[in-house]
Design a protein around this motif. Sequence first.
Motif, PDB file in Angstrom:
ATOM      1  N   TYR A 178       6.702   2.772  -3.111  1.00 38.97           N
ATOM      2  CA  TYR A 178       6.868   1.341  -2.845  1.00 38.97           C
ATOM      3  C   TYR A 178       5.467   0.735  -2.823  1.00 38.97           C
ATOM      4  CZ  TYR A 178      11.718   2.042  -1.138  1.00 38.97           C
ATOM      5  OH  TYR A 178      13.049   2.333  -1.015  1.00 38.97           O
ATOM      6  N   GLN A 179       5.389  -0.575  -3.041  1.00 40.34           N
ATOM      7  CA  GLN A 179       4.076  -1.234  -2.984  1.00 40.34           C
ATOM      8  C   GLN A 179       4.075  -2.335  -1.927  1.00 40.34           C
ATOM      9  OE1 GLN A 179       2.435  -2.255  -7.105  1.00 40.34           O
ATOM     10  NE2 GLN A 179       4.486  -1.549  -7.554  1.00 40.34           N
ATOM     11  N   SER A 180       2.914  -2.529  -1.305  1.00 38.71           N
ATOM     12  CA  SER A 180       2.770  -3.609  -0.322  1.00 38.71           C
ATOM     13  C   SER A 180       1.447  -4.326  -0.524  1.00 38.71           C
ATOM     14  CB  SER A 180       2.838  -3.039   1.094  1.00 38.71           C
ATOM     15  OG  SER A 180       1.794  -2.110   1.293  1.00 38.71           O
ATOM     16  N   ILE A 181       1.416  -5.576  -0.069  1.00 38.03           N
ATOM     17  CA  ILE A 181       0.173  -6.349  -0.106  1.00 38.03           C
ATOM     18  C   ILE A 181      -0.364  -6.463   1.316  1.00 38.03           C
ATOM     19  CG2 ILE A 181      -0.771  -8.675  -0.410  1.00 38.03           C
ATOM     20  CD1 ILE A 181       1.020  -9.039  -2.816  1.00 38.03           C
ATOM     21  N   GLU A 182      -1.604  -5.983   1.505  1.00 37.01           N
ATOM     22  CA  GLU A 182      -2.270  -6.154   2.796  1.00 37.01           C
ATOM     23  C   GLU A 182      -3.275  -7.285   2.613  1.00 37.01           C
ATOM     24  OE1 GLU A 182      -4.950  -2.993   4.142  1.00 37.01           O
ATOM     25  OE2 GLU A 182      -4.401  -3.474   6.202  1.00 37.01           O
ATOM     26  N   GLY A 209       5.958   6.439   0.367  1.00 37.09           N
ATOM     27  CA  GLY A 209       5.842   5.322   1.302  1.00 37.09           C
ATOM     28  C   GLY A 209       5.365   4.077   0.594  1.00 37.09           C
ATOM     29  N   PHE A 210       4.655   3.253   1.325  1.00 33.45           N
ATOM     30  CA  PHE A 210       4.134   2.006   0.771  1.00 33.45           C
ATOM     31  C   PHE A 210       2.674   2.196   0.393  1.00 33.45           C
ATOM     32  CE2 PHE A 210       7.996   0.508   2.500  1.00 33.45           C
ATOM     33  CZ  PHE A 210       8.311  -0.640   1.787  1.00 33.45           C
ATOM     34  N   TRP A 211       2.397   1.988  -0.890  1.00 30.32           N
ATOM     35  CA  TRP A 211       1.054   2.132  -1.453  1.00 30.32           C
ATOM     36  C   TRP A 211       0.458   0.727  -1.489  1.00 30.32           C
ATOM     37  CZ3 TRP A 211      -0.448   7.141  -3.580  1.00 30.32           C
ATOM     38  CH2 TRP A 211       0.523   8.118  -3.375  1.00 30.32           C
ATOM     39  N   VAL A 212      -0.714   0.595  -0.876  1.00 29.63           N
ATOM     40  CA  VAL A 212      -1.215  -0.726  -0.500  1.00 29.63           C
ATOM     41  C   VAL A 212      -2.103  -1.370  -1.557  1.00 29.63           C
ATOM     42  CG1 VAL A 212      -2.582  -1.962   1.229  1.00 29.63           C
ATOM     43  CG2 VAL A 212      -1.116  -0.059   1.929  1.00 29.63           C
ATOM     44  N   MET A 235       6.567  -5.624   0.308  1.00 29.33           N
ATOM     45  CA  MET A 235       6.085  -5.902   1.668  1.00 29.33           C
ATOM     46  C   MET A 235       4.828  -6.752   1.549  1.00 29.33           C
ATOM     47  SD  MET A 235       4.680  -3.232   4.571  1.00 29.33           S
ATOM     48  CE  MET A 235       6.077  -2.137   4.601  1.00 29.33           C
ATOM     49  N   VAL A 236       4.697  -7.762   2.429  1.00 28.19           N
ATOM     50  CA  VAL A 236       3.479  -8.575   2.394  1.00 28.19           C
ATOM     51  C   VAL A 236       3.029  -8.920   3.811  1.00 28.19           C
ATOM     52  CG1 VAL A 236       4.736 -10.792   2.097  1.00 28.19           C
ATOM     53  CG2 VAL A 236       2.353 -10.621   1.351  1.00 28.19           C
ATOM     54  N   HIS A 279       1.706   2.786   5.282  1.00 30.15           N
ATOM     55  CA  HIS A 279       0.405   2.197   4.953  1.00 30.15           C
ATOM     56  C   HIS A 279      -0.527   3.222   4.321  1.00 30.15           C
ATOM     57  CE1 HIS A 279      -2.134  -1.344   5.081  1.00 30.15           C
ATOM     58  NE2 HIS A 279      -3.141  -0.529   5.286  1.00 30.15           N
ATOM     59  N   LEU A 280      -0.340   3.450   3.044  1.00 32.16           N
ATOM     60  CA  LEU A 280      -1.198   4.355   2.275  1.00 32.16           C
ATOM     61  C   LEU A 280      -2.220   3.503   1.523  1.00 32.16           C
ATOM     62  CD1 LEU A 280       1.677   6.597   0.808  1.00 32.16           C
ATOM     63  CD2 LEU A 280       0.195   7.164   2.758  1.00 32.16           C
ATOM     64  N   ASP A 281      -3.471   3.543   1.980  1.00 37.30           N
ATOM     65  CA  ASP A 281      -4.530   2.775   1.307  1.00 37.30           C
ATOM     66  C   ASP A 281      -5.087   3.519   0.094  1.00 37.30           C
ATOM     67  OD1 ASP A 281      -5.152   0.161   2.313  1.00 37.30           O
ATOM     68  OD2 ASP A 281      -5.673   1.075   4.226  1.00 37.30           O
ATOM     69  N   THR A 282      -4.417   4.557  -0.300  1.00 35.41           N
ATOM     70  CA  THR A 282      -4.836   5.427  -1.402  1.00 35.41           C
ATOM     71  C   THR A 282      -5.093   4.697  -2.733  1.00 35.41           C
ATOM     72  OG1 THR A 282      -3.537   7.077  -0.265  1.00 35.41           O
ATOM     73  CG2 THR A 282      -4.242   7.628  -2.507  1.00 35.41           C
TER      74      THR A 282
END
Length: 429
Positions: free
Chosen positions: A164-168, A102-105, A190-191, A62-65
């Motif tokens: 990687y990318q994710s949707i928060e 990791g996962f960039w949000v 990731m969602v 969970h990188l909110d960057t």
Amino acid sequence: MTAHPFRTTLLSCVAFLAGACATATGPSSEEDIVSSEEVVVETEEMSPSRAMHERAIVMDTHLDTPANLVLPGFDIMERHDPALDYSQVDLPRMVEGGLDGGFWVIYTPQGPLATEAYEAVRDTAILRSLAIHKMVAANPDYFEIATKSTDAARIEGEGKRIVYQSIENAYPLGEDLSLLKTFYRLGVRMVGPVHFANNQFGDSATDPEGPDNDGLSALGFELVKEANRLGILLDGSHAHDLTVYDMMEASKTPIILSHSGARNVFDHPRNVDDALLLKLKETGGVIQMNALGAYLKVLQTQPAKRAAIMKLRKEMGDVDQMTEEDYQTYLETRRAIDAEFPSDMADFDDYMEHFIHVLDLIGPDHVGVGADWDGGGGVVGMQDIAAFPLITERLIDAGYAEEDIKKIWGGNVIRLLGEAEEYAASLKE
Ligand SMILES: [Zn+2]
């Protein structure tokens, strides 16, 4: 603390990345550290725990960057000081902390459930994904977009950082689930259905009104099905317990909690209790430990500070719309507020208490790290990603073997991605 030889190499590399050494050492200097034969010599000079940390694929889920990528003047290639601009992730600190990626949000806050609002927020989410792509495209020797479970090891092996990318908050999808495929094409793997409030997909852990769907809504169940069909991981962080149970039940592959904590250590709705964790283990899922202080222990709240920050934001507007000059003024005022009202903070021991509790309960096949960097995470003793090797040290002290530590840092989430991919592929056969 005495600096050892690797430390020196690491810091000169950081200086290089920050542009201080121009191109004299050539663009392969970072790769040399991570992947050339020299690394063998270097790792022998590191402490054993640091060497073990370097050998693992180290990812934070969970990188909110990406929210920082759109700030005026922000440069991911430069080292930032969290005491000056609050930022916690950049390339020099990724190198220093041994964070491979990791996962960039792609995060958007919850708004009204209405067509016009959906359209506006959809654009914000797409633009955020494009900002991530732009970061990678501008620095192709250092970052690479990852979409497959096997990409992590390959990219790490090439000495680059894994993106990687994710949707928060799935709110930007509106009621049109075909949009999830668009985000899949953009690289999203990731969602998470909800954020701070209930929405069209289901119930949040923190909606002041409590749950109104008893978990996932009918559309939420469709979201699970579509994510499974595409091979996208489902993220239960921020979801109400009922929603998480629904997700575990409905999903064909194990779910992840990308940044959550242990409710049996500290009773907070953003944490999950032991019963839910045992169900997560039973279904093959993984929890990634969050380092957001207010979820780790009771902290003194400061209404006056909160009011001062709200007033500043109201006066100056959205940070991503500011000129660079205004943004600096904003940060200056923000630092003055912090100096006037020093925050009560959790520390690294509080973080590790949650971590070890969950490890003791469900074991190293089901635990990882998602510390909420640039999204509120960070504790005294681990204020940015540069401090990540401390976690490896503690895990070794707690008796975990290298094999376990590798799963915790990356192996578990890679396994989940692989299972999601396999299921999606099986539908096409
Ligand atoms: Zn969050």
